[in-house]
Design a protein around this motif. Structure first.
Motif, PDB file in Angstrom:
ATOM      1  N   THR A 256       0.823  -1.203   0.000  1.00 44.84           N
ATOM      2  CA  THR A 256       0.000   0.000   0.000  1.00 44.84           C
ATOM      3  C   THR A 256       0.859   1.255   0.000  1.00 44.84           C
ATOM      4  OG1 THR A 256      -1.966  -0.998   0.898  1.00 44.84           O
ATOM      5  CG2 THR A 256      -1.567   1.284   1.537  1.00 44.84           C
ATOM      6  N   SER A 257       1.900   1.286   0.830  1.00 43.91           N
ATOM      7  CA  SER A 257       2.733   2.491   0.899  1.00 43.91           C
ATOM      8  C   SER A 257       3.697   2.577  -0.279  1.00 43.91           C
ATOM      9  CB  SER A 257       3.508   2.509   2.215  1.00 43.91           C
ATOM     10  OG  SER A 257       4.204   1.287   2.370  1.00 43.91           O
ATOM     11  N   PHE A 258       4.375   1.464  -0.608  1.00 48.76           N
ATOM     12  CA  PHE A 258       5.365   1.487  -1.691  1.00 48.76           C
ATOM     13  C   PHE A 258       4.702   1.527  -3.078  1.00 48.76           C
ATOM     14  CE2 PHE A 258       8.278  -1.022   1.269  1.00 48.76           C
ATOM     15  CZ  PHE A 258       9.164   0.023   1.452  1.00 48.76           C
ATOM     16  N   CYS A 259       3.529   0.962  -3.210  1.00 50.53           N
ATOM     17  CA  CYS A 259       2.911   0.686  -4.516  1.00 50.53           C
ATOM     18  C   CYS A 259       3.806  -0.334  -5.209  1.00 50.53           C
ATOM     19  CB  CYS A 259       2.714   1.937  -5.346  1.00 50.53           C
ATOM     20  SG  CYS A 259       1.805   3.198  -4.462  1.00 50.53           S
ATOM     21  N   ILE A 260       4.851   0.135  -5.921  1.00 49.46           N
ATOM     22  CA  ILE A 260       5.838  -0.777  -6.508  1.00 49.46           C
ATOM     23  C   ILE A 260       7.210  -0.209  -6.162  1.00 49.46           C
ATOM     24  CG2 ILE A 260       6.860  -1.576  -8.682  1.00 49.46           C
ATOM     25  CD1 ILE A 260       4.056  -1.535  -9.911  1.00 49.46           C
ATOM     26  N   CYS A 261       8.041  -1.008  -5.489  1.00 43.69           N
ATOM     27  CA  CYS A 261       9.380  -0.515  -5.125  1.00 43.69           C
ATOM     28  C   CYS A 261      10.439  -1.439  -5.718  1.00 43.69           C
ATOM     29  CB  CYS A 261       9.506  -0.453  -3.600  1.00 43.69           C
ATOM     30  SG  CYS A 261      11.070   0.248  -3.093  1.00 43.69           S
ATOM     31  N   PRO A 262      11.355  -0.868  -6.524  1.00 49.17           N
ATOM     32  CA  PRO A 262      12.351  -1.703  -7.198  1.00 49.17           C
ATOM     33  C   PRO A 262      13.312  -2.372  -6.221  1.00 49.17           C
ATOM     34  CG  PRO A 262      12.553   0.630  -7.851  1.00 49.17           C
ATOM     35  CD  PRO A 262      11.505   0.570  -6.806  1.00 49.17           C
TER      36      PRO A 262
END
Ligand code: PLP
Length: 299
Positions: free
Chosen positions: A251-257
């Motif tokens: 929820t916070s990152f959404c998508i984090c590499p």
């Protein structure tokens, strides 16, 4: 500013600093409670109804009743958020959480404790992950298996995940844990699902072993819209070390590499790697905020 924030506790809106629950609450005594968390983007709440659907499924699994309907829960959530939005800047956003615990056991039974609260998202402390990529470390602690307690329900007790966090951050304070399931396949980390991309396919662990993250399903939908093949499958460490790209969703990152797993650089080490970048930009388009920029602007 924190002191002015308002929470909802058992039917009342109160200042967070004045919020009180019993020391005999079974949520505290036994970790017996359930929660769900969504966030705002540009002060607008994201997929509240999907989060509340999952919340009520977790409650059902845990045999808890909040004694409030889903519609009432949505109304209280919005009322609370509106009270707290004026306390943050226009470029900040909130986590928005509902929690229900078993409450206090008495001879007459139990009345569940219902808490709703908001917390500003930690953009600054996590911004580096968008610049340099996230170093993932796999701890020795395995994820709670479905035979013990289903990871599909969002149970408040994070002891398993926090233990994993202690283990990996004592090795590298920046490290993010992703735990193996009991079969040795990647599962999930604290508040986050895991993905790899291999030969253009977007692959994530099967739902039986992980929480069905709302960001996970959003990412799978966006990938399909972009014409990418998606797959829910067992992912072992061989698959990870030989993957072209990896990322986590939450929820916070959404998508984090993800930069590396156990020190092994994923793909070419590009941050974000090409398909991750396309997915991030599709996610940003969906929510109307440049997700990467919201983090990077805090550096
Ligand atoms: N896995 C676990 C164990 C979680 O607690 C969470 C969310 O907090 C997630 C995955 C990601 O779910 P979502 O994308 O709905 O935030």
């Amino acid at each position: 500013m924190n002191q002015d924030r308002i929470a909802y506790v058992n039917g009342e809106f109160v200042l967070e600093k004045d919020a009180v629950i019993s020391i005999r609450d079974r949520g505290f005594l036994q970790g017996y409670s359930v929660f769900d968390t969504t966030r705002t983007f540009g002060h607008k709440i994201f997929k509240l109804s999907e989060h509340l659907d999952r919340f009520y499924q977790s409650l059902k699994y845990a045999r808890l009743s909040p004694q409030i309907t889903k519609d009432q829960m949505a109304e209280i959530t919005m009322e609370l958020l509106n009270k707290n939005l004026e306390l943050i800047d226009s470029d900040d956003d909130y986590w928005v959480t509902q929690r229900v615990s078993r409450g206090v056991s008495t001879s007459e039974g139990e009345v569940p404790t219902v808490i709703l609260e908001t917390v500003p998202l930690p953009f600054k402390s996590r911004a580096n992950y968008y610049k340099n990529g996230m170093p993932v470390v796999v701890p020795s602690v395995r994820r709670t298996p479905p035979e013990v307690l289903s990871p599909r329900a969002k149970i408040q007790n994070y002891a398993n995940l926090v233990q994993a966090e202690f283990e990996v951050t004592s090795i590298n304070p920046e490290a993010w844990p992703i735990l193996l399931d009991m079969n040795g396949n990647m599962s999930e980390g604290p508040g986050s699902n895991f993905f790899i991309i291999k030969n253009g396919k977007v692959i994530t662990p099967k739902e039986q072993y992980v929480l069905a993250g709302i960001s996970r399903s959003t990412t799978l939908e966006l990938a399909a819209e972009l014409g990418l093949e998606t797959l829910e499958a067992d992912i072992d460490l061989y698959d990870v070390y030989t993957a072209d790209e990896a990322f986590v969703t939450s929820t916070s990152f959404c998508i984090c590499p993800v930069l590396s797993v156990n020190g092994a650089i994923i793909g070419e080490g590009e941050i974000p790697a090409p398909i991750t970048k396309r997915l991030l930009s599709a996610y940003s388009g969906l929510v109307g905020i440049d997700i990467e920029q919201q983090y990077l602007s805090r550096l």
